[in-house]
Design a protein around this motif. Structure first.
Motif, PDB file in Angstrom:
ATOM      1  N   ILE A 106      27.638  57.175  34.369  1.00 43.98           N
ATOM      2  CA  ILE A 106      27.161  55.810  34.115  1.00 43.98           C
ATOM      3  C   ILE A 106      28.212  54.805  34.586  1.00 43.98           C
ATOM      4  O   ILE A 106      27.886  53.809  35.250  1.00 43.98           O
ATOM      5  N   GLY A 107      29.470  55.041  34.252  1.00 44.86           N
ATOM      6  CA  GLY A 107      30.542  54.157  34.706  1.00 44.86           C
ATOM      7  C   GLY A 107      30.656  54.134  36.213  1.00 44.86           C
ATOM      8  O   GLY A 107      30.855  53.074  36.824  1.00 44.86           O
ATOM      9  N   ASN A 108      30.511  55.290  36.844  1.00 48.13           N
ATOM     10  CA  ASN A 108      30.578  55.387  38.292  1.00 48.13           C
ATOM     11  C   ASN A 108      29.433  54.618  38.945  1.00 48.13           C
ATOM     12  O   ASN A 108      29.643  53.842  39.891  1.00 48.13           O
ATOM     13  N   ALA A 109      28.236  54.789  38.412  1.00 50.29           N
ATOM     14  CA  ALA A 109      27.071  54.076  38.950  1.00 50.29           C
ATOM     15  C   ALA A 109      27.205  52.573  38.749  1.00 50.29           C
ATOM     16  O   ALA A 109      26.824  51.786  39.618  1.00 50.29           O
ATOM     17  N   ALA A 110      27.769  52.161  37.605  1.00 49.36           N
ATOM     18  CA  ALA A 110      27.972  50.731  37.352  1.00 49.36           C
ATOM     19  C   ALA A 110      28.904  50.127  38.396  1.00 49.36           C
ATOM     20  O   ALA A 110      28.681  49.009  38.878  1.00 49.36           O
ATOM     21  N   PHE A 111      29.953  50.860  38.767  1.00 47.64           N
ATOM     22  CA  PHE A 111      30.888  50.404  39.800  1.00 47.64           C
ATOM     23  C   PHE A 111      30.157  50.159  41.116  1.00 47.64           C
ATOM     24  O   PHE A 111      30.292  49.094  41.726  1.00 47.64           O
ATOM     25  N   ALA A 118      35.343  46.761  40.695  1.00 42.22           N
ATOM     26  CA  ALA A 118      35.899  47.579  39.610  1.00 42.22           C
ATOM     27  C   ALA A 118      36.176  46.757  38.361  1.00 42.22           C
ATOM     28  O   ALA A 118      35.859  47.191  37.246  1.00 42.22           O
ATOM     29  N   ILE A 119      36.739  45.580  38.526  1.00 42.20           N
ATOM     30  CA  ILE A 119      37.061  44.742  37.359  1.00 42.20           C
ATOM     31  C   ILE A 119      35.777  44.286  36.666  1.00 42.20           C
ATOM     32  O   ILE A 119      35.655  44.389  35.445  1.00 42.20           O
ATOM     33  N   GLY A 120      34.814  43.813  37.434  1.00 48.92           N
ATOM     34  CA  GLY A 120      33.549  43.360  36.856  1.00 48.92           C
ATOM     35  C   GLY A 120      32.825  44.467  36.118  1.00 48.92           C
ATOM     36  O   GLY A 120      32.320  44.276  35.006  1.00 48.92           O
ATOM     37  N   ALA A 121      32.789  45.650  36.726  1.00 45.62           N
ATOM     38  CA  ALA A 121      32.125  46.784  36.086  1.00 45.62           C
ATOM     39  C   ALA A 121      32.875  47.195  34.823  1.00 45.62           C
ATOM     40  O   ALA A 121      32.267  47.425  33.774  1.00 45.62           O
ATOM     41  N   ALA A 122      34.199  47.278  34.901  1.00 44.69           N
ATOM     42  CA  ALA A 122      35.001  47.705  33.748  1.00 44.69           C
ATOM     43  C   ALA A 122      34.893  46.715  32.589  1.00 44.69           C
ATOM     44  O   ALA A 122      34.749  47.125  31.432  1.00 44.69           O
ATOM     45  N   VAL A 123      34.930  45.427  32.891  1.00 46.28           N
ATOM     46  CA  VAL A 123      34.810  44.415  31.833  1.00 46.28           C
ATOM     47  C   VAL A 123      33.424  44.494  31.193  1.00 46.28           C
ATOM     48  O   VAL A 123      33.289  44.488  29.967  1.00 46.28           O
TER      49      VAL A 123
END
Length: 152
Positions: A106-111, A118-123
């Motif tokens: 899910i995190g990978n797909a969000a990126f 990366a920053i936008g997805a991580a935040v």
């Protein structure tokens, strides 16, 4: 009031706040909902928040590494890096903090869906995990019924 009814109320209110704040502040809104969903899928509570943050953020990390490798080693077909790092995202589940494989994907797909931001997805993912915790905790306080996701 049941937990399910209470969580519907808390999620609804917080989702509205997230959409408003995200639009106003320029967050990657969908990433918040992905982090939120990961929190509940990971079982909620203390374990759920830790699992969500670790797995989602590792997925973003592997996305960054995949893009870096593909653009650095241009003689190697980029499909190779996708294959290799997707396998690593599964193998890292041997580590307790990274055992929730769906959260990593899910995190990978969000990126990637965030345009490799990366920053936008991580935040967004982090905010979503916190919103999951808040909605779960608030619902437990509102309801007489305690769910299986008791925060410890």
């Amino acid at each position: 009031m049941t937990y399910l009814f209470a969580v519907g109320i808390t999620v609804g209110i917080l989702a509205g706040a997230w959409v408003y704040a995200g639009g106003t502040l320029g967050f990657v809104g969908f990433a918040g909902f992905l982090g939120w969903a990961t929190y509940f899928a990971a079982g909620g509570g203390k374990k759920g928040i830790i699992s969500t943050l670790c797995s989602n953020l590792s997925g973003v990390f592997w996305g960054v590494i995949t893009i870096w490798a593909a653009t650095t080693f241009t003689a190697v077909p980029s499909l190779f890096f996708t294959i290799a790092f997707a396998a690593i995202m599964c193998w890292q589940a041997k580590l307790n903090l990274l055992e929730f494989i769906p959260g990593t994907f899910i995190g990978n797909a969000a990126f990637y869906a965030a345009g490799n931001d990366a920053i936008g997805a991580a935040v967004g993912l982090t905010c979503g995990a916190v919103l999951g915790l808040l909605s779960d905790f608030s619902a437990k306080k509102l309801s007489a019924e305690k769910s299986d996701n008791t925060i410890k």
